[in-house]
Every structure is written in C-alpha cells, then in structure tokens.
Motif scaffolding. Structure first.
Motif, PDB file in Angstrom:
ATOM      1  N   ARG A 160       5.721   7.192  -8.996  1.00  0.00           N
ATOM      2  CA  ARG A 160       5.992   6.145  -9.981  1.00  0.00           C
ATOM      3  C   ARG A 160       7.498   6.038 -10.243  1.00  0.00           C
ATOM      4  O   ARG A 160       8.031   4.937 -10.384  1.00  0.00           O
ATOM      5  CB  ARG A 160       5.238   6.446 -11.281  1.00  0.00           C
ATOM      6  N   GLN A 176       8.974   4.105  -7.408  1.00  0.00           N
ATOM      7  CA  GLN A 176       8.666   2.678  -7.545  1.00  0.00           C
ATOM      8  C   GLN A 176       9.604   2.021  -8.562  1.00  0.00           C
ATOM      9  O   GLN A 176      10.116   0.930  -8.342  1.00  0.00           O
ATOM     10  CB  GLN A 176       7.217   2.480  -7.969  1.00  0.00           C
ATOM     11  N   SER A 189       9.388   0.009   1.962  1.00  0.00           N
ATOM     12  CA  SER A 189       9.735  -0.884   0.865  1.00  0.00           C
ATOM     13  C   SER A 189      11.047  -1.604   1.112  1.00  0.00           C
ATOM     14  O   SER A 189      11.250  -2.715   0.636  1.00  0.00           O
ATOM     15  CB  SER A 189       9.833  -0.108  -0.446  1.00  0.00           C
TER      16      SER A 189
END
Length: 118
Positions: free
Chosen positions: A54, A57, A116
């Motif tokens: 997390r 991210q 990503s």
C-alpha cells in the motif's frame, strides 16, 4: 514540473515531527494530490510498515510521470538482510525475517514498480 516547489518532511505522528511544517498523516494516505511530487524517497520504511504494498501504491500515486521514486532498503540477500532471517532476533522483530518482508516480497515490489512505470 511539480506543483510543490520545496522539500517536505513527513511524520506519522505529531511527536515524531521534526519541524512545524512537517506533513503529519499515515504513510499510506498522504494528503497530497496525484502526481504532485517530482521526487519521492522511501528510506527503510518498507521494512517496518504493516502494509508495504500500500505504501508503494501511494508513493507511485504521488510521483509525477517525469518524477523519480527512490527506495532505500536492506538488500534481502546481503549480509544485513540475511542476518535478519535469524530466529535469535527476538519475538515481534520486524523486517525480512518477520515473514511478511521476505526476499520474495522485495522481488514482487520491484516487479510491481516496473509494471506500473511502464
């Protein structure tokens, strides 16, 4: 160009803030707009937060397309990383040996960042 034209410090609590201007909030929910930073540095934080994915991210969300995300961490297969695998580190010890931060997780984080970014 980043809309924030100065360096910032972050802390999870008021007690840990080093300056009055320190941004205080959870590491996985920074009160900043998307792609607002040119440079994001994570310095040995992935080893200790409860949810490192997390945090990654959130860091990727904040980093602009032209920006850099720099991660400092223990080399999981280096001397320091391997020493963290030893059972003699005590109950409740965090890091590579705690199970959730094993070497395979670091490889997974790297792959996630690579996917990503591009």
């Amino acid at each position: 160009m980043s809309p924030i034209h100065h360096s910032m410090r972050w802390a999870p609590t008021v007690e840990l803030a080093e300056q009055p201007s320190t941004l205080i909030c959870p590491p996985d929910a920074l009160a900043l707009p998307d792609e607002s930073l040119q440079l994001v540095i994570i310095h040995h934080l992935l080893e200790i937060v409860p949810n490192p994915h997390r945090l990654l991210q959130e860091s990727a969300r904040l980093t602009s397309d032209e920006g850099c995300l720099i991660i400092f961490g223990w080399a999981p297969l280096g001397v320091a990383g391997l020493s963290r695998l030893s059972p003699g580190r005590g109950a409740g010890s965090r890091g590579v040996g705690s199970g959730e931060h094993r070497p395979s997780c670091v490889i997974g984080w790297h792959l996630w960042i690579s996917e990503s970014s591009g």
